[in-house]
Scaffold this motif. Structure first.
Motif, PDB file in Angstrom:
ATOM      1  N   VAL A  40       0.860  -1.186   0.000  1.00  0.00           N
ATOM      2  CA  VAL A  40       0.000   0.000   0.000  1.00  0.00           C
ATOM      3  C   VAL A  40       0.894   1.233   0.000  1.00  0.00           C
ATOM      4  O   VAL A  40       1.702   1.419   0.915  1.00  0.00           O
ATOM      5  N   ALA A  41       0.748   2.061  -1.002  1.00  0.00           N
ATOM      6  CA  ALA A  41       1.619   3.227  -1.154  1.00  0.00           C
ATOM      7  C   ALA A  41       1.583   4.096   0.099  1.00  0.00           C
ATOM      8  O   ALA A  41       0.516   4.515   0.551  1.00  0.00           O
ATOM      9  N   GLY A  42       2.767   4.343   0.677  1.00  0.00           N
ATOM     10  CA  GLY A  42       2.881   5.213   1.837  1.00  0.00           C
ATOM     11  C   GLY A  42       2.598   4.542   3.170  1.00  0.00           C
ATOM     12  O   GLY A  42       2.711   5.175   4.211  1.00  0.00           O
ATOM     13  N   TRP A  43       2.211   3.264   3.141  1.00  0.00           N
ATOM     14  CA  TRP A  43       1.923   2.555   4.388  1.00  0.00           C
ATOM     15  C   TRP A  43       3.023   1.554   4.697  1.00  0.00           C
ATOM     16  O   TRP A  43       3.465   0.808   3.813  1.00  0.00           O
ATOM     17  N   THR A  44       3.450   1.532   5.941  1.00  0.00           N
ATOM     18  CA  THR A  44       4.295   0.452   6.451  1.00  0.00           C
ATOM     19  C   THR A  44       3.375  -0.608   7.053  1.00  0.00           C
ATOM     20  O   THR A  44       2.139  -0.449   7.094  1.00  0.00           O
ATOM     21  N   ASN A  45       3.977  -1.678   7.558  1.00  0.00           N
ATOM     22  CA  ASN A  45       3.175  -2.671   8.284  1.00  0.00           C
ATOM     23  C   ASN A  45       2.392  -2.035   9.427  1.00  0.00           C
ATOM     24  O   ASN A  45       1.296  -2.481   9.755  1.00  0.00           O
ATOM     25  N   ARG A  46       2.945  -0.993  10.001  1.00  0.00           N
ATOM     26  CA  ARG A  46       2.269  -0.347  11.137  1.00  0.00           C
ATOM     27  C   ARG A  46       0.898   0.205  10.729  1.00  0.00           C
ATOM     28  O   ARG A  46      -0.099   0.017  11.447  1.00  0.00           O
ATOM     29  N   GLU A  47       0.833   0.889   9.585  1.00  0.00           N
ATOM     30  CA  GLU A  47      -0.453   1.437   9.126  1.00  0.00           C
ATOM     31  C   GLU A  47      -1.430   0.329   8.738  1.00  0.00           C
ATOM     32  O   GLU A  47      -2.638   0.424   9.009  1.00  0.00           O
ATOM     33  N   VAL A  48      -0.911  -0.720   8.093  1.00  0.00           N
ATOM     34  CA  VAL A  48      -1.794  -1.833   7.714  1.00  0.00           C
ATOM     35  C   VAL A  48      -2.362  -2.504   8.963  1.00  0.00           C
ATOM     36  O   VAL A  48      -3.559  -2.792   9.035  1.00  0.00           O
ATOM     37  N   VAL A  49      -1.515  -2.730   9.955  1.00  0.00           N
ATOM     38  CA  VAL A  49      -1.991  -3.354  11.199  1.00  0.00           C
ATOM     39  C   VAL A  49      -2.999  -2.441  11.898  1.00  0.00           C
ATOM     40  O   VAL A  49      -4.032  -2.909  12.408  1.00  0.00           O
ATOM     41  N   ALA A  50      -2.724  -1.151  11.923  1.00  0.00           N
ATOM     42  CA  ALA A  50      -3.664  -0.211  12.548  1.00  0.00           C
ATOM     43  C   ALA A  50      -5.018  -0.250  11.848  1.00  0.00           C
ATOM     44  O   ALA A  50      -6.074  -0.221  12.500  1.00  0.00           O
ATOM     45  N   HIS A  51      -4.996  -0.313  10.526  1.00  0.00           N
ATOM     46  CA  HIS A  51      -6.240  -0.380   9.764  1.00  0.00           C
ATOM     47  C   HIS A  51      -6.970  -1.684  10.047  1.00  0.00           C
ATOM     48  O   HIS A  51      -8.198  -1.695  10.269  1.00  0.00           O
ATOM     49  N   LEU A  52      -6.248  -2.799  10.053  1.00  0.00           N
ATOM     50  CA  LEU A  52      -6.869  -4.090  10.347  1.00  0.00           C
ATOM     51  C   LEU A  52      -7.431  -4.129  11.768  1.00  0.00           C
ATOM     52  O   LEU A  52      -8.513  -4.675  11.997  1.00  0.00           O
ATOM     53  N   ALA A  53      -6.703  -3.542  12.699  1.00  0.00           N
ATOM     54  CA  ALA A  53      -7.145  -3.560  14.094  1.00  0.00           C
ATOM     55  C   ALA A  53      -8.452  -2.805  14.299  1.00  0.00           C
ATOM     56  O   ALA A  53      -9.210  -3.097  15.238  1.00  0.00           O
ATOM     57  N   ALA A  54      -8.715  -1.839  13.433  1.00  0.00           N
ATOM     58  CA  ALA A  54      -9.947  -1.050  13.560  1.00  0.00           C
ATOM     59  C   ALA A  54     -11.180  -1.825  13.124  1.00  0.00           C
ATOM     60  O   ALA A  54     -12.304  -1.510  13.547  1.00  0.00           O
ATOM     61  N   GLN A  55     -11.004  -2.844  12.289  1.00  0.00           N
ATOM     62  CA  GLN A  55     -12.164  -3.519  11.698  1.00  0.00           C
ATOM     63  C   GLN A  55     -13.027  -4.256  12.724  1.00  0.00           C
ATOM     64  O   GLN A  55     -14.259  -4.114  12.702  1.00  0.00           O
TER      65      GLN A  55
END
Length: 214
Positions: A40-55
């Protein structure tokens, strides 16, 4: 089966596949270097995990709300309009990552009992409008499978969750280019998901209509 040929999956099977996918993600993210860039452009694993954690948190919030009298948004419309929220999703993920809201495992642990007790025939109010819970869970399979593959290293998805997600995006294709559904159906689930979401460039006739989620 719907008029466009979409075979609606069994809602309990969708729920169980999503729960398995969430549990697998919770284990996988615990081993990651969160600073590693992802697909995902501009996202590290941290942003992906944060997004997943919100679901899981969103789902429990929706289930806690009053059930709308009727669904307003179909599965195909919800998935096809994903890009409309891209800016808001990006902002929310970056904020959550920066403030350390990364507890996917804890959020899943809290959400699963609520989800398992939920009436799968009810409607829920979502960010895009009222949907049947059964359809909304399919969108969560898409989210959990695609972003699990975005991680570095990627997480191999639960096979049933991947199949449910792939079928959901073929439904979107059926509304845009019904003649190409057979082409998409010849692809394995992960390849199709990558193409449909723009993670991989399409060739041939599919290149004219992909990616779908823009």
């Amino acid at each position: 089966m719907t008029p466009d040929g979409y075979a609606t999956p069994d809602p309990p099977a969708v729920r169980e596949a999503l729960v398995r996918q969430w549990h697998q993600l919770a284990v996988a993210v615990s081993t990651l270097d969160l600073s590693t860039p992802t697909r995902v452009a501009g996202w590290t694993n941290r942003e992906v995990v944060a997004h997943l954690a919100a679901q899981p948190l969103l789902l429990t919030r929706f289930l806690a709300g009053a059930a709308p009298p009727a669904a307003e948004v179909t599965l195909a419309v919800n998935l096809s309009e994903t890009g409309a929220l891209a800016v808001a999703v990006d902002r929310a993920a970056r904020t959550a990552a920066r403030t350390g809201r990364l507890d996917l495992a804890g959020n899943v642990e809290r959400a699963v009992p609520v989800l398992m007790a939920a009436d799968l025939g009810r409607t829920v109010g979502t960010l895009r409008g009222a949907m049947t819970l059964a359809d909304y869970l399919i969108t969560r399979c898409v989210e959990a499978v695609v972003h699990g593959l975005d991680l570095v290293a990627p997480m191999a998805p639960d096979p049933e969750a991947a199949a449910i997600a792939a079928d959901g995006l073929r439904l979107v294709l059926a509304h845009r280019a019904p003649g190409l559904v057979s082409v998409a159906s010849d692809l394995d689930a992960v390849t199709w998901l990558d193409l449909a979401t723009g993670r991989r460039s399409a060739a041939g006739p599919l290149a004219q209509v992909l990616p779908l989620l823009t």
